[in-house]
Design a protein around this motif. Structure first.
Motif: not given
Length: 336
Positions: A23-30, A41-46, A167-176, A300-304
């Protein structure tokens, strides 16, 4: 047949090992502008950039890989009108297995052609008068093939959970964490990943407003069955949660909210304009709910958010963005 045990995060880790290099390891778009509009802060798993254009490949390949040699030779059967259909077809081809896919008569021809292109045999049915699950079971019983449902399967759930693991491995902990919700395979796997890797995160599922069986199921404490919803969110036209997905959602998901077709089009337009990405209506359910305020977020939320798929007819996509596409009962709806 007895219900198999519920998958755990350990199963998600096992699925990640199976999918490594496949499988592709898809990027995270911001986007800073998107952050301003959303108020977080929106972190989009593509996942619209995944193989077959959707996250579904993760679960399908994981499930088919778990089959032994004899069962592989007998092949697989799946019922879907879109992304799961293509995912099972491609996974079967990769693993050298025959595949039969049950697809509705009104499935998008783009998805039917892709499914056949991957080598699967397609059986058509009328979604409003026939039962796709019954048809799939009958084909499996007659042929000896293994039935691989689109969401209520432990390996499918585990495979889908690998997207949030990445997603979490790449960007770190999420709030939402927010994902679309149809039958619950993605949300179940994502919730398992979130609870293990970001235990403080609030987890939300988003359904089309026309089909809120998941929200009602959690509220009523039982699996609620509905008629096929009329919505442009074709990947979420499911009628009920699964026997496996329901208990996982009940334990690990904070809430299920909804998004209207109009909100989906607005989110699609925003993603196309700001990020230059083509995402199908179901794929933006999560983002639409964040932008509408249905999912509560703070500055202040980091939202995946998982963007789940990009398989949409280009002409219809253009009409929707231009504001003259039909909503609800248009010809491109499909159920995965």
């Amino acid at each position: 047949m007895p219900t198999p045990p519920l998958p755990s995060y350990a199963d998600v880790e096992d699925a990640a090992a199976v999918l490594e290099g496949v499988a592709h390891r898809t990027p995270v778009l911001t986007s800073r502008r998107l952050d301003e509009l959303a108020g977080c802060r929106v972190l989009l798993k593509a996942e619209h950039l995944q193989r077959v254009g959707a996250f579904k490949f993760r679960g399908a390949y994981t499930a088919l890989s778990a089959l032994g040699g004899g069962r592989r030779a007998a092949g697989v059967v799946a019922f879907s009108s879109g992304n799961h259909a293509q995912a099972v077809a491609l996974a079967a081809r990769e693993l050298g297995m025959p595949a039969t896919i049950v697809m509705p008569l009104d499935a998008p021809e783009l998805k039917v052609a892709a499914t056949r292109g991957y080598g699967a045999h397609v059986v058509r049915y009328d979604r409003y008068t026939e039962d796709r699950e019954e048809i799939g079971r009958a084909i499996a019983a007659e042929s000896g093939a293994t039935l691989v449902p689109p969401y209520d399967h432990p390996h499918v759930i585990a495979g889908q959970g690998t997207a949030v693991k990445e997603l979490v491995e790449e960007v770190g902990p999420l709030d939402v964490l927010v994902t679309p919700l149809g039958g619950g395979g993605l949300l179940s796997g994502s919730a398992l990943g979130a609870r293990a890797l970001a235990p403080g995160a609030r987890v939300y599922g988003v359904e089309p407003a026309a089909g809120d069986d998941g929200r009602r199921s959690l509220a009523e404490g039982r699996i609620v069955h509905i008629e096929t919803p009329r919505t442009i969110a074709d990947g979420a036209q499911t009628q009920h949660l699964g026997e496996l997905t329901f208990p996982i959602l009940r334990e690990h998901v904070d809430a299920v909210v909804t998004a209207t077709d109009e909100q989906l089009v607005s989110a699609m337009r925003l993603v196309a304009g700001m990020l230059k990405q083509v995402v199908e209506p179901t794929g933006v359910l999560g983002l639409a709910a964040v932008l509408s305020g249905a999912v509560p977020v703070g500055p202040g939320d980091r939202v995946g958010v998982v963007l789940t798929g990009g398989n949409i007819d280009p002409a219809w996509f253009a009409r929707l963005l231009a504001g003259d596409g039909e909503s609800g009962t248009q010809q491109h709806t499909s159920r995965t």
